[in-house]
Design an enzyme around this catalytic site. Sequence first.
Site, PDB file in Angstrom:
ATOM      1  N   TRP A 164       0.791  -1.231   0.000  1.00 30.85           N
ATOM      2  CA  TRP A 164       0.000   0.000   0.000  1.00 30.85           C
ATOM      3  C   TRP A 164       0.817   1.271   0.000  1.00 30.85           C
ATOM      4  CZ3 TRP A 164       1.743   2.252   4.377  1.00 30.85           C
ATOM      5  CH2 TRP A 164       2.119   1.422   5.438  1.00 30.85           C
ATOM      6  N   ASN A 165       2.147   1.187   0.138  1.00 33.04           N
ATOM      7  CA  ASN A 165       2.869   2.437   0.403  1.00 33.04           C
ATOM      8  C   ASN A 165       3.115   3.303  -0.824  1.00 33.04           C
ATOM      9  OD1 ASN A 165       4.659   0.411  -0.388  1.00 33.04           O
ATOM     10  ND2 ASN A 165       6.380   1.394   0.614  1.00 33.04           N
ATOM     11  N   LYS A 188      -3.327  -7.218  -8.217  1.00 34.01           N
ATOM     12  CA  LYS A 188      -4.065  -7.261  -6.946  1.00 34.01           C
ATOM     13  C   LYS A 188      -3.408  -6.236  -6.015  1.00 34.01           C
ATOM     14  CE  LYS A 188      -5.664  -8.509  -2.932  1.00 34.01           C
ATOM     15  NZ  LYS A 188      -5.110  -7.278  -2.308  1.00 34.01           N
ATOM     16  N   GLY A 240       5.831  -7.132  -0.919  1.00 32.44           N
ATOM     17  CA  GLY A 240       5.109  -7.074   0.347  1.00 32.44           C
ATOM     18  C   GLY A 240       5.965  -7.626   1.467  1.00 32.44           C
ATOM     19  N   GLY A 241       5.302  -8.117   2.508  1.00 36.22           N
ATOM     20  CA  GLY A 241       6.004  -8.557   3.702  1.00 36.22           C
ATOM     21  C   GLY A 241       6.419 -10.032   3.641  1.00 36.22           C
ATOM     22  N   GLU A 262       9.817  -9.198  -3.787  1.00 37.87           N
ATOM     23  CA  GLU A 262      10.447  -7.950  -3.310  1.00 37.87           C
ATOM     24  C   GLU A 262       9.914  -7.710  -1.907  1.00 37.87           C
ATOM     25  OE1 GLU A 262      12.687  -6.559  -5.039  1.00 37.87           O
ATOM     26  OE2 GLU A 262      12.341  -7.327  -7.051  1.00 37.87           O
ATOM     27  N   LEU A 263      10.749  -7.968  -0.894  1.00 39.29           N
ATOM     28  CA  LEU A 263      10.221  -8.006   0.479  1.00 39.29           C
ATOM     29  C   LEU A 263      10.803  -6.874   1.332  1.00 39.29           C
ATOM     30  CD1 LEU A 263      10.325 -11.898   0.815  1.00 39.29           C
ATOM     31  CD2 LEU A 263       8.543 -10.440  -0.171  1.00 39.29           C
ATOM     32  N   CYS A 296      10.044   0.317   2.261  1.00 34.20           N
ATOM     33  CA  CYS A 296      10.921  -0.841   2.448  1.00 34.20           C
ATOM     34  C   CYS A 296      12.375  -0.415   2.639  1.00 34.20           C
ATOM     35  CB  CYS A 296      10.793  -1.778   1.258  1.00 34.20           C
ATOM     36  SG  CYS A 296      11.068  -0.960  -0.329  1.00 34.20           S
ATOM     37  N   GLU A 398      11.290  -5.440  11.061  1.00 30.77           N
ATOM     38  CA  GLU A 398      10.859  -4.333  10.221  1.00 30.77           C
ATOM     39  C   GLU A 398       9.609  -3.700  10.838  1.00 30.77           C
ATOM     40  OE1 GLU A 398       8.940  -5.055   6.420  1.00 30.77           O
ATOM     41  OE2 GLU A 398      10.125  -3.441   5.527  1.00 30.77           O
TER      42      GLU A 398
HETATM   43  P1  NAD Z   1       1.550  -7.414   2.847  1.00 32.85           P
HETATM   44  O1  NAD Z   1       2.505  -8.532   2.679  1.00 32.85           O
HETATM   45  O2  NAD Z   1       0.638  -7.414   4.010  1.00 32.85           O
HETATM   46  O3  NAD Z   1       0.591  -7.282   1.561  1.00 32.85           O
HETATM   47  C1  NAD Z   1       1.109  -7.196   0.232  1.00 32.85           C
HETATM   48  C2  NAD Z   1       0.059  -7.686  -0.755  1.00 32.85           C
HETATM   49  O4  NAD Z   1      -0.211  -9.074  -0.529  1.00 32.85           O
HETATM   50  C3  NAD Z   1      -1.293  -6.977  -0.615  1.00 32.85           C
HETATM   51  O5  NAD Z   1      -1.839  -6.788  -1.909  1.00 32.85           O
HETATM   52  C4  NAD Z   1      -2.120  -7.973   0.176  1.00 32.85           C
HETATM   53  O6  NAD Z   1      -3.501  -7.851  -0.065  1.00 32.85           O
HETATM   54  C5  NAD Z   1      -1.603  -9.285  -0.366  1.00 32.85           C
HETATM   55  N1  NAD Z   1      -1.790 -10.430   0.539  1.00 32.85           N
HETATM   56  C6  NAD Z   1      -1.881 -10.426   1.897  1.00 32.85           C
HETATM   57  N2  NAD Z   1      -2.056 -11.686   2.355  1.00 32.85           N
HETATM   58  C7  NAD Z   1      -2.063 -12.502   1.267  1.00 32.85           C
HETATM   59  C8  NAD Z   1      -2.190 -13.910   1.084  1.00 32.85           C
HETATM   60  N3  NAD Z   1      -2.348 -14.754   2.116  1.00 32.85           N
HETATM   61  N4  NAD Z   1      -2.133 -14.403  -0.172  1.00 32.85           N
HETATM   62  C9  NAD Z   1      -1.950 -13.573  -1.224  1.00 32.85           C
HETATM   63  N5  NAD Z   1      -1.840 -12.239  -1.114  1.00 32.85           N
HETATM   64  C10 NAD Z   1      -1.889 -11.702   0.114  1.00 32.85           C
HETATM   65  O7  NAD Z   1       2.424  -6.080   2.820  1.00 32.85           O
HETATM   66  P2  NAD Z   1       1.957  -4.582   3.088  1.00 32.85           P
HETATM   67  O8  NAD Z   1       1.647  -4.413   4.541  1.00 32.85           O
HETATM   68  O9  NAD Z   1       0.945  -4.194   2.070  1.00 32.85           O
HETATM   69  O10 NAD Z   1       3.317  -3.805   2.727  1.00 32.85           O
HETATM   70  C11 NAD Z   1       4.392  -3.700   3.606  1.00 32.85           C
HETATM   71  C12 NAD Z   1       5.495  -4.663   3.244  1.00 32.85           C
HETATM   72  O11 NAD Z   1       5.858  -4.522   1.884  1.00 32.85           O
HETATM   73  C13 NAD Z   1       6.756  -4.379   4.041  1.00 32.85           C
HETATM   74  O12 NAD Z   1       7.337  -5.577   4.484  1.00 32.85           O
HETATM   75  C14 NAD Z   1       7.645  -3.691   3.024  1.00 32.85           C
HETATM   76  O13 NAD Z   1       9.014  -3.753   3.311  1.00 32.85           O
HETATM   77  C15 NAD Z   1       7.285  -4.412   1.774  1.00 32.85           C
HETATM   78  N6  NAD Z   1       7.667  -3.633   0.587  1.00 32.85           N
HETATM   79  C16 NAD Z   1       8.744  -4.062  -0.154  1.00 32.85           C
HETATM   80  C17 NAD Z   1       9.180  -3.320  -1.252  1.00 32.85           C
HETATM   81  C18 NAD Z   1      10.360  -3.763  -2.090  1.00 32.85           C
HETATM   82  O14 NAD Z   1      10.535  -3.281  -3.203  1.00 32.85           O
HETATM   83  N7  NAD Z   1      11.190  -4.677  -1.608  1.00 32.85           N
HETATM   84  C19 NAD Z   1       8.491  -2.153  -1.608  1.00 32.85           C
HETATM   85  C20 NAD Z   1       7.420  -1.744  -0.821  1.00 32.85           C
HETATM   86  C21 NAD Z   1       7.007  -2.498   0.269  1.00 32.85           C
END
Ligand code: NAD
Length: 503
Positions: A164-165, A188, A240-241, A262-263, A296, A398
């Site tokens: 979401w960021n 998504k 994501g995370g 990309e975490l 991130c 994090e």
């Molecule tokens: P998140 O992992 O909670 O969600 C990311 C995406 O995954 C969302 O679209 C969410 O709806 C989906 N999702 C959640 N649970 C799922 C499941 N069980 N199955 C499939 N999809 C699912 O992350 P967040 O809170 O939206 O974002 C923060 C994280 O993203 C932090 O860890 C941050 O470091 C990371 N991030 C990484 C980068 C990078 O380039 N490395 C960039 C931005 C953010």
Amino acid sequence: MTDVQTDRATDRIAFTREEPYPLVIGGAEVTTEETFDAIDPSVGRPWARLAQAGPEHVEAAVTAARGALTGWRRSTPAQRQALLDAIADRIEADPEWPALLATENGRPIREAAMADVPTAAGIFRYYAGLARATDGDHVATGDPGLRVWTQREPVGVIASLIPWNSPLISTALKLAPALATGNTVVMKPSEFAAASVVEFGLRTRDLIPPGVVNVLTGFGPDAGAALVAHPGIDKISFTGGIPTARHILHAAADQITPAILELGGKSAFVICEDADLELAVADALMGIAFQNGQVCFAASRIFLHEAIRAPFLTRFAERLAEVRIGDALDPATQVGPLVSAAHRERVAGYVERAVAQGATLVTGGKVRQLGGDQADGFYYEPAIVEDPDGSTLVSREEIFGPVTTVQTWSDEADVIARANGTEFGLAAGVWTRDLARAHRFADALEAGTIWVNTWFDLVPGQPLGGVKASGYGREMSAETLLEYSVPKAVAMRLSSERPELWG
Ligand code: NAD
């Protein structure tokens, strides 16, 4: 219809939309029975409703993407280049993006205008340039009767899941290389910042052939989980995370679906005694306050040489305390609200526990209560926490918020070991005027990106990604095209001679 309107009570210029946002499937707007709220974090109340995709919508989106693949994979490099350029033009010409992005997730509107919009357009333009450079290779065989070459083909239907960021930049990072190589995509977005991705789908619908880009909004454990488990997905591209990545990889294992991940990060920011302190302070400020600290690449572990600890901390705390916290839609705001009340509670909890365990709060780290229309917003003062041996969770996990930790060092080998003593490996940086020392750190620090005397310098072409638990695969660079295409080797015999194996 979408519109930028003035909220007369306060004069804040928020982005508004009356009817619920639809899904975008096969080029059509699809409404759902169930919807959910989009919350404006600056005021803590809903500003729009979003479609909530169920399994039938996931099925429809994957089917639409599969159907569109036949035509799009045959598109010429020139057509792909023209599409990506046209998308970049469309983003640049649209004055509504900054207000939409600021309303959606609390990103200060000046950052949205200065960073998100030009970066997203720049990424589409970068891949427009590369769309004609997706050739294969000729393989030297040493045999005049045998020709071998590779041709690169699209992977197929890509499931792209983003956080979401920075939703517009993440959309560009996922879509541009996938489209440049002839794939179709089901996007998504996060449930906390979905509207801008739907707006992207709606605002580019006349440019992109139907079904080539589909947008599914809904919750991660429902729509997201159904999407990544779908057998019609050829590759998952996830940002994501780490906990979510683990769920996704389990689902991917069942289908043998490859993935790009990309975490998160817990990036080390090492300041030597010979650094330009004023510049290092400015970079540290940017490192933890940019994007409200919800990024991130946040510089969340600062290692100060003991000789400069006191002057650095004094100046850093002074400058952080001067940062203007306020409504993301106010052009004067430097730090906006956190994305949700629950996230603010989580961030505050890390700081409170660290202090209870013996860490020292240098500045900030409190809920900032604003008045008027912003009284229910999710504001938080960026925090510096001194955690001498880095042992509390605030130094190890994090936080994804505006909290940075400080440790002190005197020995180079020791600080490198401490900087690398984390499961993450997204970014790291060093501040020094000694060139040889800069090289030593750049070689020794374990991260996908190393910054020297700077932070957050990211230009299209610079591979973006992590090592260790920060993920694998690279975005934003030419090699990303290899992630979204597969080589097909063709061996062609020109002569009628055959080896005498059986005679
Ligand atoms: P998140 O992992 O909670 O969600 C990311 C995406 O995954 C969302 O679209 C969410 O709806 C989906 N999702 C959640 N649970 C799922 C499941 N069980 N199955 C499939 N999809 C699912 O992350 P967040 O809170 O939206 O974002 C923060 C994280 O993203 C932090 O860890 C941050 O470091 C990371 N991030 C990484 C980068 C990078 O380039 N490395 C960039 C931005 C953010």
